[in-house]
Design a protein around this motif. Structure first.
Motif, mmCIF file in Angstrom:
data_model
loop_
_atom_site.group_PDB
_atom_site.id
_atom_site.type_symbol
_atom_site.label_atom_id
_atom_site.label_comp_id
_atom_site.label_asym_id
_atom_site.label_seq_id
_atom_site.Cartn_x
_atom_site.Cartn_y
_atom_site.Cartn_z
ATOM 1 N N THR A 212 38.999 -29.521 19.599
ATOM 2 C CA THR A 212 37.709 -28.371 19.488
ATOM 3 C C THR A 212 37.837 -26.895 18.744
ATOM 4 N N ALA A 213 38.617 -26.782 19.233
ATOM 5 C CA ALA A 213 39.011 -24.689 19.303
ATOM 6 C C ALA A 213 39.799 -24.809 17.930
ATOM 7 N N MET A 214 40.387 -26.410 17.694
ATOM 8 C CA MET A 214 41.413 -25.770 16.045
ATOM 9 C C MET A 214 40.008 -26.139 14.764
ATOM 10 N N ARG A 215 39.572 -26.691 15.271
ATOM 11 C CA ARG A 215 38.105 -27.116 13.944
ATOM 12 C C ARG A 215 37.291 -25.673 13.904
ATOM 13 N N ARG A 216 36.774 -24.863 15.402
ATOM 14 C CA ARG A 216 36.102 -23.906 15.171
ATOM 15 C C ARG A 216 36.951 -22.309 14.949
ATOM 16 N N GLY A 217 38.756 -22.611 14.947
ATOM 17 C CA GLY A 217 39.408 -21.761 14.449
ATOM 18 C C GLY A 217 39.363 -21.490 12.485
ATOM 19 N N GLY A 218 38.846 -23.134 12.613
ATOM 20 C CA GLY A 218 39.043 -22.547 10.543
ATOM 21 C C GLY A 218 39.518 -24.390 10.789
ATOM 22 N N TYR A 219 40.797 -24.617 10.845
ATOM 23 C CA TYR A 219 41.127 -25.901 10.618
ATOM 24 C C TYR A 219 41.322 -27.090 10.627
ATOM 25 N N PRO A 220 40.084 -27.576 10.575
ATOM 26 C CA PRO A 220 39.760 -28.832 10.964
ATOM 27 C C PRO A 220 40.649 -29.566 10.344
ATOM 28 N N PRO A 221 40.628 -30.634 11.250
ATOM 29 C CA PRO A 221 41.878 -31.952 10.349
ATOM 30 C C PRO A 221 41.203 -32.945 9.164
ATOM 31 N N VAL A 222 42.085 -33.175 8.211
ATOM 32 C CA VAL A 222 42.275 -33.209 7.193
ATOM 33 C C VAL A 222 41.602 -35.409 7.202
ATOM 34 N N PRO A 223 40.547 -35.926 6.861
ATOM 35 C CA PRO A 223 39.916 -36.708 7.553
ATOM 36 C C PRO A 223 40.317 -38.110 6.117
ATOM 37 N N MET A 224 40.861 -39.390 6.888
ATOM 38 C CA MET A 224 41.190 -40.499 5.873
ATOM 39 C C MET A 224 40.135 -40.678 5.088
ATOM 40 N N PRO A 225 40.199 -40.662 3.701
ATOM 41 C CA PRO A 225 39.317 -41.419 2.780
ATOM 42 C C PRO A 225 39.273 -42.849 3.372
#
Length: 262
Positions: A212-225
């Motif tokens: 969650t902190a990683m997403r808030r920090g601007g580095y979200p995981p890349v979603p699998m299409p």
């Protein structure tokens, strides 16, 4: 998973009216209710071909590709039709029904399908990389778009973009099974101390206490299409779905349009 009982029960009532026996399930291992056709049952998608029906009640939060498509895929793999039931929240009921039909209708389970290639919906899973890390991106997750680009007579290449900017390129959709670390500028891993480390060029550039902190920090995981041929069995019928809402009476919407069922 949050379920509105009134939404689930509408699907149960429709199935019973159409000649099905319905078992309501309390576990999380499958659809919340499963309908089995009797000898005189009327089929959901094809009146003359009654199949077991997975009843999938939805909330406003999971009427989206990452909520719908995996549920539909599970039903198809089990040889079932899938009846989605959306809440009737005043005017939103019709809107939610249309959203389901747009995602599952033609082009089936695709954001777009054009001469130059397809555009894919983002799924709930992450993209694993060849070195044991996972891809992430310096961009809002909602802005990440997977698309095919045809450059010659061969297979279209697969691009991950943010608007008009391309941030990753793979040879084709099947390359997702063995994506190389070199294809992505940023990746992340969970270190031995539990921290999530974001890397670029082999160096750790950021550390976060959790995803969650990683997403808030601007580095979200890349979603699998969500690539249909990676999800559905070969020669699967992608029309075996319907959607309804409690204030719609006996009406169900299928790929062929709106009609009364039963």
């Amino acid at each position: 998973m949050l379920i509105y009982p009134s939404v689930r029960d509408h699907g149960v009532s429709l199935c019973e009216r159409a000649g099905y026996d319905v078992a309501v399930r309390d576990d999380n291992g499958g659809p919340p209710a499963l309908a089995t056709p009797n000898d005189d049952a009327v089929g959901l998608v094809d009146a003359t071909d009654p199949r077991p029906v997975a009843i999938e009640p939805l909330t406003e939060a999971n009427v989206g590709p990452d909520g719908l498509i995996p549920r539909f895929v599970d039903a198809v793999r089990e040889g079932r039709d899938c009846l989605f039931v959306v809440p009737s929240t005043e005017a939103m009921g019709t809107t939610l029904t249309q959203m389901v039909a747009t995602i599952l209708g033609e082009p089936a389970c695709l954001a777009a399908d054009g001469p130059d290639g397809r555009q894919f919906y983002n799924g709930p899973d992450r993209v694993p990389l060849s070195d044991g890390t996972y891809a992430c991106a310096r961009a809002p997750a909602s802005d990440l778009q997977w698309r095919e680009v045809r450059v010659d007579q061969g297979r279209p290449r697969l691009e991950l973009g943010v608007g008009t900017e391309v941030i990753a390129v793979l040879e084709h959709v099947d390359s997702l099974a063995e994506a190389g670390r070199h294809a992505f500028q940023h990746a992340y891993r969970r270190a031995d101390n539990g921290q999530f480390e974001v890397t670029a060029g082999g160096d750790v550039i950021e550390r976060f206490p959790g995803p969650t902190a990683m997403r808030r920090g601007g580095y979200p995981p890349v979603p699998m299409p969500l690539v249909p041929e990676h999800l559905f069995p070969e020669n699967a019928d992608s029309s075996r779905w319907a959607v309804c809402q409690p204030d719609g009476g006996t009406d169900v919407l299928t790929v062929t349009g709106l009609s009364a069922w039963g």
